[in-house]
Design a protein around this motif. Structure first.
Motif, short mmCIF file in Angstrom:
data_model
loop_
_atom_site.label_atom_id
_atom_site.label_comp_id
_atom_site.label_asym_id
_atom_site.label_seq_id
_atom_site.Cartn_x
_atom_site.Cartn_y
_atom_site.Cartn_z
N GLU A 357 0.76 -0.83 0.11
CA GLU A 357 -0.37 -0.47 0.13
C GLU A 357 0.72 1.48 0.35
N THR A 358 2.19 1.21 0.59
CA THR A 358 2.96 2.90 1.15
C THR A 358 4.04 2.31 -0.55
N MET A 359 4.67 1.53 -0.92
CA MET A 359 5.27 1.93 -2.01
C MET A 359 3.70 0.68 -3.47
N THR A 360 3.29 2.07 -4.05
CA THR A 360 1.84 1.57 -4.75
C THR A 360 2.97 1.50 -6.34
N THR A 361 3.43 1.92 -7.00
CA THR A 361 3.85 2.00 -8.30
C THR A 361 6.10 2.28 -7.92
N ILE A 362 6.17 1.12 -8.21
CA ILE A 362 7.61 1.25 -8.57
C ILE A 362 7.59 0.95 -10.43
N PHE A 363 9.29 2.62 -10.75
CA PHE A 363 9.46 2.42 -11.86
C PHE A 363 10.76 1.57 -11.87
N ARG A 364 11.12 1.30 -12.73
CA ARG A 364 12.99 1.00 -13.55
C ARG A 364 12.97 1.91 -14.40
N ALA A 365 13.83 3.06 -13.58
CA ALA A 365 13.92 3.79 -14.50
C ALA A 365 14.96 4.18 -15.08
N HIS A 366 16.47 3.92 -14.84
CA HIS A 366 17.52 4.23 -14.93
C HIS A 366 18.45 3.17 -14.09
#
Length: 576
Positions: A357-366
């Motif tokens: 619930e806290t870390m709703t979305t994780i983007f593997r950006a760089h």
């Protein structure tokens, strides 16, 4: 009164009379050159030496006489009649007009201006003022000239790298710059000896307006939105402090050691509150702390940024992700974006109770640390990030890949930000010393402006809120105040709707590609589970994306044809 003095001298004291006469030239004395001195003479190469003839001029400030101006006007509804003539009385005005017409000066004035009036009347009769002579010609768009100029340069005497830049929120805005070498302190040692930061007036690059003397190297700085004299600093030892320029150059309030971060403060941002007194900080120890400037005795709240926790273990800093950048938007009071040293961008919900619930979305950006992350001023669902050698534009609704993938640069990108007013533009700086201004609507794959700011690597930049000025700092302590032309500041009349359409189109394309890839993988999984005699060869990822993109282009062309729009060949390539 006659005042005089009598001077007496005898004739014999005057001397003899001088008599001049012409005589032939004769030699009085001759000095021959000395051989010993001649041997001591040595020829040498020409030496160039510069000299300044002009005197050094000093500056003097004085208070000049203050001139007060006042705007006054008069409303003449019936000409400029004298006071003794009532303009509403027709007989009085007629008598006054007859008296003026009999005057010889009036007759001479009319005769002298007759030629000019006659020429003007004939010219007005020859030209029709209200006729549209060029009505049928197509209208041409104005040519946009993109210009970046260096207005001033503010240099640090110790040539220290610029660590952070911010602007005070006031009418006579000033630049707050801190300097330090962002090297992780090892066993209590630090490479930063000179700790001063400066507040610069944009009109005086010679002397700082104010000096800040923190107890430790200042990594981050933020100006209060409520009071321009309050400055918050994040220190190298993990503490936060408050500077009040009205009181002293040293911090007035400092957080205690046992409640501070374990590592240097890597990010500091004000958040929305009733009195604009709250802010939160992030550090490479993996924690975020919320503070109130009215009470530094204890943080308001704390959070550990961790994406996963092994089963059976309690959440601690051992599982945390080191924080490198933070972003907060007032439209999401309980949410913020967090960039990490591992290249992740996490959409964090502060009110969540579990990790999911806290870390709703994780983007593997760089592939490296995330240097900066900022939400778009157009829509809060879109944000930009920079790290390694690339700049990407993301959407909150698509976490698999960026909706606009940036091209790889030759040199590492150190900072990026959106243009405050021109919603389709963003700016980036890199270690080659260049500022690049990009426009997603006018030129997609190349910057519209590439300006060499410094020969040294650029570290930080901060645009002013009106968008006309940009502060850029380099590795040798120089802060450059850049001025942007009007074409780089103001948006076009159709930029907002076109940019929203582009955002929706790219967002939809990514969702279609994501769903198509999921279908292909599910189909492959079903074929593998079945008892097939022939071995199923897993297709290449690039081929899967290529097929999905071709299907998307066909569907888009069909939809545009149904809308009555003549479509051209879609020439868009996905850079991966």
């Amino acid at each position: 009164m006659d005042i005089h003095f009598q001077y007496l001298k005898k004739r014999k004291n005057f001397g003899h009379q001088t008599l001049f006469c012409e005589v032939p030239a004769h030699l009085i004395d001759s000095i021959d050159p000395s051989p010993e001195e001649y041997k001591r003479y040595i020829l040498r190469n020409p030496v160039h030496q510069a000299s300044q003839v002009g005197k050094n001029m000093s500056q003097c400030e004085i208070n000049t006489i203050r001139v007060e101006y006042a705007n006054e006007g008069a409303n003449h509804a019936e000409g400029g009649w004298p006071k003794d003539v009532n303009c509403l009385d027709e007989e009085a005005t007629l008598r006054y007009r007859r008296r003026i017409e009999r005057d010889d000066c009036y007759v001479n004035a009319v005769l002298s201006t007759f030629k000019k009036f006659n020429h003007t009347i004939k010219q007005n009769n020859a030209i029709e003022m209200y006729q549209m002579y060029f009505h049928g010609m197509p209208q041409e768009c104005a040519v946009e000239k993109y210009i970046v100029t260096n207005k001033n340069t503010f240099r640090d005497g110790g040539a220290r790298p610029v660590s952070c830049i911010d602007w005070t929120i006031e009418e006579d805005t000033k630049m707050v710059v801190t300097y330090c070498n962002k090297t992780y302190p090892y066993e209590g040692t630090t490479v930063n000896k000179n700790l001063e930061g400066y507040v610069w007036s944009v009109e005086n690059p010679n002397t700082p307006f104010y000096e800040l003397r923190p107890p430790s190297a200042c990594w981050q700085i933020a100006c209060s939105p409520a009071s321009p004299s309050i400055i918050v600093g994040g220190l190298e030892d993990g503490r936060v402090c408050i500077f009040d320029m009205r009181v002293q150059d040293e911090p007035t309030i400092i957080s205690p050691f046992h409640l501070a971060h374990r590592d240097p403060v890597s990010s500091l941002i004000y958040i929305s509150s009733r009195h604009n007194n709250e802010f939160f900080t992030g550090s490479t120890d993996g924690s975020c702390l919320w503070w109130d400037i009215r009470d530094f005795s204890v943080p308001l709240d704390s959070m550990i940024i961790a994406t996963e926790v092994p089963p059976g273990e309690v959440l601690s800093l051992a599982h945390a992700q080191p924080v490198s950048a933070l972003q907060y938007d007032r439209s999401f009071p309980t949410r913020f974006l967090c960039g990490t040293d591992t290249g992740l961008i996490i959409n964090v919900n502060r009110k969540g109770k579990t990790i999911s619930e806290t870390m709703t979305t994780i983007f593997r950006a760089h592939n490296g640390p995330v240097k900066a992350v900022h939400r778009s001023p157009l829509t809060s669902k879109m944000f930009i990030s920079c790290g390694d050698w690339t700049v990407h534009v993301w959407s909150d609704e698509v976490a698999v890949s960026p909706i606009i993938t940036g091209l790889a640069h030759k040199y590492p990108i150190t900072d990026v930000c959106w243009a405050p007013i021109r919603i389709s533009s963003y700016m980036s700086i890199s270690t080659d010393g260049k500022l690049r201004v990009w426009d997603l609507l006018r030129r997609y794959k190349k910057p519209i402006v590439s300006f060499l700011v410094s020969v040294n690597p650029l570290m930080k930049m901060k645009p002013h809120e009106d968008g006309r000025f940009l502060a850029v700092g380099d590795k040798k302590g120089a802060t450059f105040l850049l001025g942007l032309s009007e074409s780089l500041v103001l948006p076009g009349s159709q930029d907002k709707p076109v940019m929203l359409q582009s955002y929706e189109r790219e967002n939809r394309r990514e969702r279609i590609l994501e769903n198509r890839v999921k279908e292909i993988r599910l189909k492959m999984k079903a074929e593998e589970e079945g008892e097939l005699e022939l071995a199923v060869i897993e297709p290449d990822d690039e081929e899967v994306y290529r097929n999905a993109e071709e299907e998307y282009k066909k569907m888009l062309a069909m939809e545009m044809a149904n809308m009555g729009v003549v479509t051209s060949k879609i020439n868009r390539s996905r850079v991966r």
